[in-house]
Design a protein around this motif. Structure first.
Motif, PDB file in Angstrom:
ATOM      1  N   THR A  37       0.395   8.568   3.791  1.00 53.79           N
ATOM      2  CA  THR A  37       1.185   7.850   2.889  1.00 53.79           C
ATOM      3  C   THR A  37       2.215   7.855   4.108  1.00 53.79           C
ATOM      4  O   THR A  37       2.892   8.994   5.071  1.00 53.79           O
ATOM      5  CB  THR A  37       0.907   8.381   1.818  1.00 53.79           C
ATOM      6  N   ASP A  38       3.178   6.187   3.864  1.00 58.48           N
ATOM      7  CA  ASP A  38       4.615   6.581   4.308  1.00 58.48           C
ATOM      8  C   ASP A  38       5.344   5.791   3.843  1.00 58.48           C
ATOM      9  O   ASP A  38       4.923   4.946   3.211  1.00 58.48           O
ATOM     10  CB  ASP A  38       4.168   5.980   6.566  1.00 58.48           C
ATOM     11  N   SER A  39       6.768   5.842   3.667  1.00 51.96           N
ATOM     12  CA  SER A  39       7.605   4.982   3.284  1.00 51.96           C
ATOM     13  C   SER A  39       8.479   4.992   4.564  1.00 51.96           C
ATOM     14  O   SER A  39       9.277   6.422   4.587  1.00 51.96           O
ATOM     15  CB  SER A  39       7.767   6.049   1.813  1.00 51.96           C
ATOM     16  N   HIS A  50      11.875  -2.213   2.677  1.00 53.98           N
ATOM     17  CA  HIS A  50      11.292  -0.651   2.364  1.00 53.98           C
ATOM     18  C   HIS A  50       9.848  -0.768   2.086  1.00 53.98           C
ATOM     19  O   HIS A  50       9.553  -1.902   1.624  1.00 53.98           O
ATOM     20  CB  HIS A  50      12.142  -0.509   0.518  1.00 53.98           C
ATOM     21  N   ASP A  52       5.940   1.082   1.768  1.00 55.31           N
ATOM     22  CA  ASP A  52       5.370   1.858   1.485  1.00 55.31           C
ATOM     23  C   ASP A  52       3.771   1.479   1.738  1.00 55.31           C
ATOM     24  O   ASP A  52       3.092   0.568   1.993  1.00 55.31           O
ATOM     25  CB  ASP A  52       5.514   1.794   0.049  1.00 55.31           C
ATOM     26  N   GLU A  82      -0.165  -1.997   2.477  1.00 54.42           N
ATOM     27  CA  GLU A  82       1.166  -2.053   2.787  1.00 54.42           C
ATOM     28  C   GLU A  82       2.157  -2.796   1.879  1.00 54.42           C
ATOM     29  O   GLU A  82       1.429  -4.012   1.207  1.00 54.42           O
ATOM     30  CB  GLU A  82       1.140  -2.439   3.410  1.00 54.42           C
TER      31      GLU A  82
END
Length: 118
Positions: A37-39, A50, A52, A82
């Motif tokens: 995961t990435d944020s 933003h 996520d 996404e």
């Protein structure tokens, strides 16, 4: 004529099911599942977004026949999602866009050029 074609097709199907026929691909050198995961925030044309993201897949690596372990072929089956929201927007509006995708990357063959170069 029809009967002969039917017998030939049935015999071919049975031989493939029983394992008689073309050689199967070599055993995978490596096979594994990956995920993450990435944020993060990014500014695009003066608007702060933003993001996520979530992603996962399965990768298989095989040695190219005749390469003596010098060349490899990869097969990667993956998917991602996404969600993009306005980072500087009023949080009570809860406006967002979500994208989903799937892919299948397959290296099908390698060409030997010279020496160790494939």
């Amino acid at each position: 004529m029809f009967r002969r074609a039917l017998v030939l097709a049935t015999g071919t199907a049975l031989s493939l099911v029983m394992g008689v026929g073309p050689a199967q691909a070599a055993k995978p050198l490596d096979h594994g599942h990956w995920e993450g995961t990435d944020s993060f925030d990014v500014e695009d044309c003066g608007v702060v977004l933003h993001i996520d993201a979530a992603f996962d897949g399965v990768t298989t690596i095989r040695v190219v026949r005749g390469s003596d372990g010098q060349a490899f072929l990869a097969h990667d089956n993956y998917e991602f999602s996404e969600t993009i929201t306005l980072a500087d927007d009023d949080p009570t509006t809860n406006e967002y866009v979500t994208t989903h995708g799937k892919g299948n990357f397959v290296e099908q063959h390698a060409t030997h050029l010279y020496g160790d170069v494939w």
